[in-house]
Motif scaffolding. Structure first.
Motif, PDB file in Angstrom:
ATOM      1  N   CYS A  94       2.582  50.303  -2.081  1.00 50.22           N
ATOM      2  CA  CYS A  94       3.633  51.320  -2.045  1.00 50.22           C
ATOM      3  C   CYS A  94       3.458  52.237  -0.836  1.00 50.22           C
ATOM      4  N   ALA A  95       2.232  52.664  -0.583  1.00 46.73           N
ATOM      5  CA  ALA A  95       1.964  53.574   0.539  1.00 46.73           C
ATOM      6  C   ALA A  95       2.235  52.893   1.884  1.00 46.73           C
ATOM      7  N   GLU A  96       1.883  51.615   2.013  1.00 42.06           N
ATOM      8  CA  GLU A  96       2.144  50.898   3.262  1.00 42.06           C
ATOM      9  C   GLU A  96       3.641  50.794   3.531  1.00 42.06           C
ATOM     10  N   LYS A  97       4.420  50.455   2.494  1.00 46.64           N
ATOM     11  CA  LYS A  97       5.880  50.380   2.647  1.00 46.64           C
ATOM     12  C   LYS A  97       6.463  51.747   3.004  1.00 46.64           C
ATOM     13  N   ARG A  98       6.012  52.776   2.277  1.00 48.57           N
ATOM     14  CA  ARG A  98       6.496  54.133   2.512  1.00 48.57           C
ATOM     15  C   ARG A  98       6.192  54.592   3.932  1.00 48.57           C
ATOM     16  N   ASP A  99       4.961  54.378   4.380  1.00 46.89           N
ATOM     17  CA  ASP A  99       4.564  54.841   5.705  1.00 46.89           C
ATOM     18  C   ASP A  99       5.300  54.102   6.812  1.00 46.89           C
ATOM     19  N   LYS A 100       5.520  52.812   6.626  1.00 46.18           N
ATOM     20  CA  LYS A 100       6.270  52.040   7.623  1.00 46.18           C
ATOM     21  C   LYS A 100       7.693  52.575   7.744  1.00 46.18           C
ATOM     22  N   LEU A 101       8.320  52.820   6.605  1.00 47.15           N
ATOM     23  CA  LEU A 101       9.681  53.352   6.607  1.00 47.15           C
ATOM     24  C   LEU A 101       9.722  54.772   7.173  1.00 47.15           C
ATOM     25  N   LEU A 102       8.722  55.580   6.830  1.00 45.18           N
ATOM     26  CA  LEU A 102       8.649  56.943   7.367  1.00 45.18           C
ATOM     27  C   LEU A 102       8.539  56.939   8.888  1.00 45.18           C
ATOM     28  N   ARG A 103       7.674  56.090   9.419  1.00 42.73           N
ATOM     29  CA  ARG A 103       7.510  56.015  10.876  1.00 42.73           C
ATOM     30  C   ARG A 103       8.818  55.616  11.557  1.00 42.73           C
ATOM     31  N   GLN A 104       9.513  54.649  10.981  1.00 34.85           N
ATOM     32  CA  GLN A 104      10.780  54.215  11.559  1.00 34.85           C
ATOM     33  C   GLN A 104      11.818  55.336  11.495  1.00 34.85           C
ATOM     34  N   ARG A 105      11.870  56.033  10.369  1.00 34.71           N
ATOM     35  CA  ARG A 105      12.822  57.136  10.231  1.00 34.71           C
ATOM     36  C   ARG A 105      12.483  58.290  11.176  1.00 34.71           C
ATOM     37  N   LEU A 106      11.199  58.562  11.350  1.00 33.99           N
ATOM     38  CA  LEU A 106      10.796  59.624  12.282  1.00 33.99           C
ATOM     39  C   LEU A 106      11.229  59.284  13.708  1.00 33.99           C
ATOM     40  N   GLN A 107      11.004  58.048  14.122  1.00 33.62           N
ATOM     41  CA  GLN A 107      11.400  57.643  15.474  1.00 33.62           C
ATOM     42  C   GLN A 107      12.913  57.675  15.624  1.00 33.62           C
ATOM     43  N   ASP A 108      13.642  57.213  14.597  1.00 34.81           N
ATOM     44  CA  ASP A 108      15.108  57.250  14.655  1.00 34.81           C
ATOM     45  C   ASP A 108      15.619  58.687  14.735  1.00 34.81           C
ATOM     46  N   SER A 109      14.994  59.564  13.976  1.00 36.63           N
ATOM     47  CA  SER A 109      15.394  60.971  13.980  1.00 36.63           C
ATOM     48  C   SER A 109      15.139  61.612  15.342  1.00 36.63           C
ATOM     49  N   GLU A 110      13.989  61.330  15.940  1.00 37.72           N
ATOM     50  CA  GLU A 110      13.697  61.870  17.272  1.00 37.72           C
ATOM     51  C   GLU A 110      14.682  61.313  18.308  1.00 37.72           C
ATOM     52  N   HIS A 111      15.025  60.037  18.171  1.00 39.27           N
ATOM     53  CA  HIS A 111      15.987  59.427  19.095  1.00 39.27           C
ATOM     54  C   HIS A 111      17.348  60.123  18.971  1.00 39.27           C
ATOM     55  N   LYS A 112      17.775  60.368  17.728  1.00 42.91           N
ATOM     56  CA  LYS A 112      19.045  61.061  17.501  1.00 42.91           C
ATOM     57  C   LYS A 112      19.001  62.487  18.033  1.00 42.91           C
ATOM     58  N   LEU A 113      17.846  63.146  17.884  1.00 37.72           N
ATOM     59  CA  LEU A 113      17.712  64.496  18.441  1.00 37.72           C
ATOM     60  C   LEU A 113      17.855  64.458  19.957  1.00 37.72           C
ATOM     61  N   GLY A 114      17.263  63.457  20.581  1.00 39.50           N
ATOM     62  CA  GLY A 114      17.377  63.311  22.028  1.00 39.50           C
ATOM     63  C   GLY A 114      18.808  63.083  22.478  1.00 39.50           C
ATOM     64  N   LEU A 115      19.575  62.404  21.634  1.00 40.47           N
ATOM     65  CA  LEU A 115      20.978  62.147  21.955  1.00 40.47           C
ATOM     66  C   LEU A 115      21.855  63.375  21.744  1.00 40.47           C
ATOM     67  N   SER A 116      21.510  64.208  20.770  1.00 41.71           N
ATOM     68  CA  SER A 116      22.418  65.297  20.391  1.00 41.71           C
ATOM     69  C   SER A 116      21.991  66.691  20.847  1.00 41.71           C
ATOM     70  N   MET A 117      20.740  66.911  21.103  1.00 41.84           N
ATOM     71  CA  MET A 117      20.259  68.244  21.517  1.00 41.84           C
ATOM     72  C   MET A 117      20.734  68.586  22.920  1.00 41.84           C
ATOM     73  N   PRO A 118      20.927  69.864  23.180  1.00 43.09           N
ATOM     74  CA  PRO A 118      21.136  70.252  24.581  1.00 43.09           C
ATOM     75  C   PRO A 118      19.900  69.854  25.398  1.00 43.09           C
ATOM     76  N   LEU A 119      20.107  69.482  26.646  1.00 45.91           N
ATOM     77  CA  LEU A 119      19.012  68.941  27.466  1.00 45.91           C
ATOM     78  C   LEU A 119      17.831  69.899  27.603  1.00 45.91           C
ATOM     79  N   ASP A 120      18.104  71.197  27.752  1.00 46.84           N
ATOM     80  CA  ASP A 120      16.983  72.129  27.903  1.00 46.84           C
ATOM     81  C   ASP A 120      16.144  72.207  26.625  1.00 46.84           C
ATOM     82  N   GLU A 121      16.799  72.148  25.451  1.00 44.18           N
ATOM     83  CA  GLU A 121      16.039  72.135  24.196  1.00 44.18           C
ATOM     84  C   GLU A 121      15.271  70.823  24.038  1.00 44.18           C
ATOM     85  N   ALA A 122      15.890  69.725  24.456  1.00 40.00           N
ATOM     86  CA  ALA A 122      15.210  68.428  24.375  1.00 40.00           C
ATOM     87  C   ALA A 122      13.977  68.419  25.270  1.00 40.00           C
TER      88      ALA A 122
END
Length: 171
Positions: free
Chosen positions: A65-93
């Motif tokens: 369960c922990a391995e599945k959870r952590d794998k999904l968490l890592r993917q979601r964290l990277q996706d979230s950071e990618h989306k932040l990079g796409l949507s944040m103002p450049l100076d905040e990014a």
């Protein structure tokens, strides 16, 4: 056929669970199986039986369960950071990039210091810091990719030299 008996330290075979920044935690953990019920059963088994060999089912269920959870968490964290990079103002990014670079450097320094600690405690520290450093660097790369993908071609011109980075020991 040889049987393997799991112990608590077998839960430390892969990387540690990622740390989730509070600013994106609600998006990352939404609808995720956190394994708290499985962990509760493991602790109850250990409390009743006192030793790990009698809790093999609970140990293996929690590890899966922990391995599945952590794998999904890592993917979601990277996706979230990618989306932040796409949507944040450049100076905040750029500020966020600087913040993540500083975090990665801090974990790298702590990892170096932990190399002097012997025994199981040293192993735990190195394991933890290496996992956190790796996760932070992956998040940083995802953020940079999101930021760079929205920059105009003129700003991505590679003929302009990047400012020289200082070594961590000169800061």
């Amino acid at each position: 056929m040889e049987e393997t008996i799991l112990v608590g330290e077998d839960l430390m075979l892969g990387p540690p669970s990622p740390l989730i920044p509070k600013e994106i935690a609600s998006h990352v953990v939404e609808g995720l199986e956190l394994c708290d019920g499985v962990l509760k059963n493991l602790f109850l088994c250990l409390q009743v039986n006192d030793i790990e060999p009698f809790c093999q089912d609970e140990l293996s269920l929690y590890r899966e369960c922990a391995e599945k959870r952590d794998k999904l968490l890592r993917q979601r964290l990277q996706d979230s950071e990618h989306k932040l990079g796409l949507s944040m103002p450049l100076d905040e990014a750029k500020k966020r990039v600087t913040q993540l670079e500083a975090e990665a450097t801090a974990y790298d320094r702590r990892l170096i210091l932990a190399s002097g600690v012997e025994g199981m405690e040293g192993f735990r520290q190195r394991w933890s810091f290496h996992g956190r450093m790796t996760d932070t660097k992956r998040r940083l790369e995802a953020l940079k990719q999101g930021t760079e993908s929205r920059m105009p071609e003129l700003e991505r011109d590679e003929s302009t030299p990047e400012p020289k980075k200082k070594s961590w020991f000169l800061r």
